[in-house]
Design an enzyme around this catalytic site. Structure first.
Site, PDB file in Angstrom:
ATOM      1  N   CYS A 153       9.168  67.091  16.196  1.00  0.00           N
ATOM      2  CA  CYS A 153       9.849  68.296  16.662  1.00  0.00           C
ATOM      3  C   CYS A 153      11.296  67.938  17.006  1.00  0.00           C
ATOM      4  O   CYS A 153      11.581  66.854  17.540  1.00  0.00           O
ATOM      5  CB  CYS A 153       9.140  68.917  17.864  1.00  0.00           C
ATOM      6  SG  CYS A 153       9.583  68.238  19.461  1.00  0.00           S
ATOM      7  N   GLU A 154      12.182  68.841  16.658  1.00  0.00           N
ATOM      8  CA  GLU A 154      13.598  68.522  16.849  1.00  0.00           C
ATOM      9  C   GLU A 154      14.033  68.676  18.309  1.00  0.00           C
ATOM     10  O   GLU A 154      15.119  68.255  18.672  1.00  0.00           O
ATOM     11  CB  GLU A 154      14.469  69.385  15.936  1.00  0.00           C
ATOM     12  CG  GLU A 154      14.516  70.853  16.281  1.00  0.00           C
ATOM     13  CD  GLU A 154      15.386  71.631  15.295  1.00  0.00           C
ATOM     14  OE1 GLU A 154      15.659  71.128  14.197  1.00  0.00           O
ATOM     15  OE2 GLU A 154      15.788  72.750  15.653  1.00  0.00           O
ATOM     16  N   HIS A 169      12.205  67.497  21.064  1.00  0.00           N
ATOM     17  CA  HIS A 169      11.818  66.333  21.869  1.00  0.00           C
ATOM     18  C   HIS A 169      11.657  65.068  21.047  1.00  0.00           C
ATOM     19  O   HIS A 169      11.373  64.011  21.601  1.00  0.00           O
ATOM     20  CB  HIS A 169      10.501  66.622  22.603  1.00  0.00           C
ATOM     21  CG  HIS A 169      10.518  67.886  23.410  1.00  0.00           C
ATOM     22  ND1 HIS A 169      10.115  69.100  22.896  1.00  0.00           N
ATOM     23  CD2 HIS A 169      10.925  68.119  24.678  1.00  0.00           C
ATOM     24  CE1 HIS A 169      10.255  70.037  23.817  1.00  0.00           C
ATOM     25  NE2 HIS A 169      10.751  69.472  24.909  1.00  0.00           N
ATOM     26  N   GLN A 179       8.334  74.065  13.534  1.00  0.00           N
ATOM     27  CA  GLN A 179       7.249  74.465  12.634  1.00  0.00           C
ATOM     28  C   GLN A 179       7.615  75.706  11.817  1.00  0.00           C
ATOM     29  O   GLN A 179       7.278  75.801  10.637  1.00  0.00           O
ATOM     30  CB  GLN A 179       5.986  74.709  13.464  1.00  0.00           C
ATOM     31  CG  GLN A 179       4.753  74.986  12.623  1.00  0.00           C
ATOM     32  CD  GLN A 179       3.515  75.166  13.464  1.00  0.00           C
ATOM     33  OE1 GLN A 179       3.402  74.598  14.561  1.00  0.00           O
ATOM     34  NE2 GLN A 179       2.568  75.954  12.978  1.00  0.00           N
ATOM     35  N   CYS A 183       4.646  67.366  22.136  1.00  0.00           N
ATOM     36  CA  CYS A 183       5.600  67.627  23.227  1.00  0.00           C
ATOM     37  C   CYS A 183       4.989  68.572  24.253  1.00  0.00           C
ATOM     38  O   CYS A 183       5.348  68.532  25.433  1.00  0.00           O
ATOM     39  CB  CYS A 183       6.923  68.149  22.688  1.00  0.00           C
ATOM     40  SG  CYS A 183       6.819  69.704  21.806  1.00  0.00           S
TER      41      CYS A 183
HETATM   42 ZN    ZN Z   1       9.049  69.696  21.089  1.00  0.00          ZN
END
Ligand code: ZN
Length: 209
Positions: free
Chosen positions: A95-96, A98, A136, A166
């Site tokens: 995920c960008e 975290h 996502q 995350c």
């Molecule tokens: Zn995240």
């Protein structure tokens, strides 16, 4: 006898630049270890910066790839206009927000318009976009758009079911740690086609699979 080298000052070679970039990336990881309260010189951590850099390179190798690299050469002309569906493609991404993993399954369907993509190429297409920092929702639409642009089918549908570390690891909003996203283009915007796709997703695999 060899002449004494009198080479003019040369530009640094690409591998020398890569080595320098690696070294400074490893320095960043060492710094990170100090910041979290660790001692980067203790035995268990000595090799960690090098390993983390290698692993980050692998987890983000999608930046160096383009859908055309994967799909061109695997497009076939067919006289088939039923739904093509590939379910349960494994997906791992970061995920960008975290830089923590999210992972799950991708389901892709399309109705051809004269061209199909070799089935084994769809998992590789997922890799191109998943191996980057992502959200996502964007991953879902990028996959649908890439298929739409490449073979211009009558329509394409992409559904992703994923769990986000995350959320799970940080103990926040655990109930939202699983997310389902979808992108529907062309005839998949019509409820009949979309419902056929979604009901095929709910079906269990036949025996032997
Ligand atoms: Zn995240």
């Amino acid at each position: 006898m060899k002449a004494v080298s009198s080479k003019p000052m040369s530009q640094p070679k690409q591998h020398e630049i890569d080595d320098l970039e690696h070294a400074s990336f490893e320095d960043l990881i060492r710094e990170m270890l100090v910041r979290v309260g660790e001692d980067p010189s203790r035995e268990g951590l000595l090799d960690t910066p090098r390993r983390v850099v290698k692993s980050m390179e692998y987890l983000t190798h999608g930046y160096a790839q383009h859908p055309a690299d994967v799909l061109n050469g695997a497009l076939f002309t067919v006289d088939y206009d039923e739904m093509v569906i590939v379910k349960d493609i494994e997906m791992f991404s970061l995920c960008e927000h975290h830089m923590l993993p999210f992972f799950g399954k991708v389901h892709i369907a399309y109705i051809p318009n004269g061209k199909v993509i070799g089935l084994s190429k769809l998992p590789r297409l997922v890799e191109v976009f998943a191996r980057r920092l992502q959200v996502q929702e964007r991953l879902t639409t990028q996959l649908a758009d890439a298929i739409q642009e490449t073979i211009q089918p009558q329509g394409v549908g992409v559904v992703i079911e994923a769990r986000h570390l995350c959320m799970m690891m940080r103990g926040v909003e655990k109930q939202h740690s699983a997310a389902i996203t979808s992108a529907m283009l062309g005839v998949f915007r019509q409820s009949e086609t979309r419902n056929e796709f979604l009901s095929l997703l709910r079906q269990k695999a036949p025996d032997g699979f």
